[in-house]
Design a protein around this motif. Sequence first.
Motif, PDB file in Angstrom:
ATOM      1  N   PHE A   1       0.824  -1.203   0.000  1.00  0.00           N
ATOM      2  CA  PHE A   1       0.000   0.000   0.000  1.00  0.00           C
ATOM      3  C   PHE A   1       0.860   1.255   0.000  1.00  0.00           C
ATOM      4  CE2 PHE A   1      -2.997  -3.078   1.841  1.00  0.00           C
ATOM      5  CZ  PHE A   1      -4.123  -2.806   1.080  1.00  0.00           C
ATOM      6  N   GLN A   2       0.298   2.318  -0.547  1.00  0.00           N
ATOM      7  CA  GLN A   2       0.896   3.649  -0.472  1.00  0.00           C
ATOM      8  C   GLN A   2      -0.142   4.594   0.122  1.00  0.00           C
ATOM      9  OE1 GLN A   2       3.356   4.707  -4.071  1.00  0.00           O
ATOM     10  NE2 GLN A   2       2.308   2.930  -4.926  1.00  0.00           N
ATOM     11  N   GLN A   3       0.312   5.539   0.920  1.00  0.00           N
ATOM     12  CA  GLN A   3      -0.605   6.420   1.642  1.00  0.00           C
ATOM     13  C   GLN A   3      -0.781   7.744   0.911  1.00  0.00           C
ATOM     14  OE1 GLN A   3       0.590   7.508   5.604  1.00  0.00           O
ATOM     15  NE2 GLN A   3      -1.495   8.008   6.242  1.00  0.00           N
ATOM     16  N   THR A   4      -2.041   8.181   0.817  1.00  0.00           N
ATOM     17  CA  THR A   4      -2.345   9.474   0.217  1.00  0.00           C
ATOM     18  C   THR A   4      -2.467  10.533   1.303  1.00  0.00           C
ATOM     19  OG1 THR A   4      -4.743   9.134   0.320  1.00  0.00           O
ATOM     20  CG2 THR A   4      -3.610   8.321  -1.639  1.00  0.00           C
ATOM     21  N   LYS A   5      -2.602  11.766   0.891  1.00  0.00           N
ATOM     22  CA  LYS A   5      -2.668  12.877   1.843  1.00  0.00           C
ATOM     23  C   LYS A   5      -3.900  12.827   2.737  1.00  0.00           C
ATOM     24  CE  LYS A   5       0.139  16.106  -0.838  1.00  0.00           C
ATOM     25  NZ  LYS A   5       0.187  17.394  -1.586  1.00  0.00           N
ATOM     26  N   ASP A   6      -4.962  12.209   2.261  1.00  0.00           N
ATOM     27  CA  ASP A   6      -6.170  12.134   3.091  1.00  0.00           C
ATOM     28  C   ASP A   6      -6.221  10.866   3.937  1.00  0.00           C
ATOM     29  OD1 ASP A   6      -6.689  10.207   1.205  1.00  0.00           O
ATOM     30  OD2 ASP A   6      -8.703  10.937   0.702  1.00  0.00           O
ATOM     31  N   GLY A   7      -5.091  10.146   4.024  1.00  0.00           N
ATOM     32  CA  GLY A   7      -5.015   8.988   4.910  1.00  0.00           C
ATOM     33  C   GLY A   7      -5.473   7.681   4.307  1.00  0.00           C
TER      34      GLY A   7
END
Length: 252
Positions: free
Chosen positions: A134-140
């Motif tokens: 997984f990779q995390q986006t700015k909104d979590g």
Amino acid sequence: MQTVLYDASFEGFFTAVFEIYEYRISQPDIQREGAAAVSLFGNTHTVHTDRNKAGRVIKKLQEKLYEDAFRQLYWSFLSAQPGIENTLFRYTRYALSSSQQITTDYSNADVLTIQQTAKKMGREKHRMEAFIRFQQTKDGLYYAVVSPDFNVLPLISRHFEERYADQRWLIYDTTRKYGIFYDLNTVSEVSIDFTTSPQDTAAIYDEKEALYQSLWQTYFNSTNITARKNMPLHIRHMPRRYWKYLTEKKPY
């Protein structure tokens, strides 16, 4: 031979099976809508999914098969291999007409095909559960983009729901153009446009994501003992086609 068209759903398939018996279609050729090459002058029966009809066939079949055998049937359906519907129909017809368990009758070509196909699905399921990163986006949101050989998203959702129960996540299948999304309560199927440019992708990352990936790569490289490197064995356990999912395989 009469073409039987259904909507590609599991319940739609078993509705088709019910109606083949109901309308006494002697030589059915079960095809998914949109994928069949149907002649304008051919004899076609179009199935409208009916949960009651499908449920009656499924209930009867579950009475005839062990739980593991019915799981193999479902997994084989998800494989969407060419001609799998007709194999599944012949398998179903054999099971319903037999007074004994058929699941180990490997002299029957359809039983053997279902068993082999389910094994392939099981291997792909296991690899997706092991290799997805997984990779995390700015909104979590944690997201992963995959392109498995088979449609295994329905089979891996429970694994990720249990393992990442405290995180919102999305796994998107680029081959089949749909994903599974977990909102901290339930997993649901989603259809979205996931075509983004590298610039767009970089813009949605959490600012710490690059650091996390760098730390993971550093850890992986530090534990990799060069003198004991066995690439043929490594590739056997981790085929190259899965490397694109792995943070540790990206340029360091």
